[in-house]
Design a protein around this motif. Structure first.
Motif, PDB file in Angstrom:
ATOM      1  N   MET A  36      59.290  -4.872  60.974  1.00 16.01           N
ATOM      2  CA  MET A  36      58.521  -3.752  60.439  1.00 16.01           C
ATOM      3  C   MET A  36      58.161  -3.992  58.970  1.00 16.01           C
ATOM      4  N   GLY A  37      59.062  -4.672  58.255  1.00  9.20           N
ATOM      5  CA  GLY A  37      58.773  -4.981  56.861  1.00  9.20           C
ATOM      6  C   GLY A  37      57.602  -5.940  56.717  1.00  9.20           C
ATOM      7  N   ARG A 194      42.589   1.718  59.604  1.00 11.77           N
ATOM      8  CA  ARG A 194      43.073   3.067  59.892  1.00 11.77           C
ATOM      9  C   ARG A 194      43.961   3.077  61.133  1.00 11.77           C
ATOM     10  N   ARG A 195      43.519   2.422  62.208  1.00 11.66           N
ATOM     11  CA  ARG A 195      44.309   2.392  63.443  1.00 11.66           C
ATOM     12  C   ARG A 195      45.639   1.689  63.226  1.00 11.66           C
ATOM     13  N   THR A 196      45.623   0.577  62.492  1.00  8.25           N
ATOM     14  CA  THR A 196      46.849  -0.168  62.233  1.00  8.25           C
ATOM     15  C   THR A 196      47.833   0.666  61.425  1.00  8.25           C
ATOM     16  N   THR A 197      47.327   1.452  60.481  1.00 11.16           N
ATOM     17  CA  THR A 197      48.197   2.311  59.681  1.00 11.16           C
ATOM     18  C   THR A 197      48.867   3.375  60.542  1.00 11.16           C
ATOM     19  N   TYR A 198      48.095   3.975  61.442  1.00  8.60           N
ATOM     20  CA  TYR A 198      48.678   4.972  62.347  1.00  8.60           C
ATOM     21  C   TYR A 198      49.756   4.339  63.225  1.00  8.60           C
ATOM     22  N   TYR A 200      51.586   1.723  62.678  1.00 10.63           N
ATOM     23  CA  TYR A 200      52.772   1.393  61.895  1.00 10.63           C
ATOM     24  C   TYR A 200      53.610   2.635  61.621  1.00 10.63           C
ATOM     25  N   CYS A 201      52.965   3.717  61.202  1.00 11.18           N
ATOM     26  CA  CYS A 201      53.713   4.946  60.896  1.00 11.18           C
ATOM     27  C   CYS A 201      54.377   5.524  62.137  1.00 11.18           C
TER      28      CYS A 201
END
Length: 281
Positions: A36-37, A194-198, A200-201
């Motif tokens: 995850m890091g 944007r999709r990758t950020t969602y 990951y979160c």
């Protein structure tokens, strides 16, 4: 913060649910915090590149409007030097004021006739509203006023050259602003980030199950605040002419130009616009 608060709350709630299910219902599979890091570092780099590209657009737009302010001030000085007739100076400078207001309206997609000052430029702006490109029509009207003054011998030969250079520079700044307004960052690139950020979160709580326990909702909300905040800031900087908190203060810059023109004509000047709720429009 008001634009991303529910996204942050949603990620924190998801993290709370994941921890609760893992502790009281059944054991959930965890993700490697190291993986995850690395994933988070990659997203940070992508967000940084996109933020830099958006800020470059914002700063270029600010320099273009700064150039227009300088051009109008220079035009006022040149007219004081090369044009002896005061009415000629006022006609040409009124076209300049109408131009910047109509250009602002075109960039923001608003009708600016109600906001143009009544002393100068108002009639010009109303008359140009019927054209498909009102700002360009204002520049043509300025060129016509200059041509008329030249035919009457009111502007010297040197003045003709210098003033025509200013009109050309205003047109170049206008076209450059329109390029920024009509060519945003590639949508597919923005969508991927944007999709990758969602993703990951949403996956982060599973990576924090074993290492952070009940602190996971707090940590995930902080991470979501940073990532979603960067996304939102980048979106506003990408479109610098929109009427948003981080957009360029086009109204205030138009008022600055009005003040410069009034001073060149020796007329009373209005006050500069002030921020409202810490936002300068």
């Amino acid at each position: 913060m008001p634009k991303i608060i529910w996204k942050v709350v949603g990620v924190a709630a998801l993290s709370f649910i994941v921890i609760s299910v893992d502790k009281y219902v059944f054991r959930l599979p965890g993700l490697s915090i190291s993986a995850m890091g690395v994933f988070g570092l990659a997203i940070s780099l992508f967000l940084g590149f996109r933020n830099n590209a958006a800020y470059e657009r914002w700063w270029e737009a600010r320099k273009l409007w700064g150039g227009m302010i300088a051009d109008v001030r220079t035009l006022g000085r040149f007219l004081c030097i090369f044009a002896n007739d005061e009415s000629t100076r006022e006609k040409i400078l009124s076209c300049a004021v109408a131009f910047v207001h109509l250009h602002r309206g075109n960039l923001r997609g608003v009708n600016v006739n109600d906001s143009v000052s009544g002393w100068v430029g108002k009639e010009k702006a109303v008359a140009m509203a019927a054209f498909k490109s009102p700002a360009d029509a204002a520049l043509r009207s300025m060129a016509d006023q200059i041509k008329t003054a030249i035919s009457k011998g009111e502007i010297s030969d040197v003045g003709q050259l210098r003033i025509s250079e200013i009109v050309s520079s205003l047109g170049l700044h206008q076209a450059s602003c329109e390029r920024i307004a009509t060519a945003p960052l590639p949508y597919v690139y923005s969508l991927l980030v944007r999709r990758t950020t969602y993703i990951y979160c949403w996956l982060l709580p599973f990576g924090l199950i074993d290492s952070t326990d009940w602190f996971a909702p707090l940590i995930t909300s902080v991470v979501a605040y940073v990532f979603f905040g960067l996304l939102e800031i980048t979106h506003e900087l990408e479109l610098p002419f929109k009427d948003v908190q981080n957009g360029l203060p086009l109204d205030a810059m138009c008022r600055t130009i009005e003040i410069s023109v009034l001073e060149a004509l020796g007329k009373p000047t209005p006050d500069n616009l002030s921020p409202i709720n810490y936002v300068l429009k």
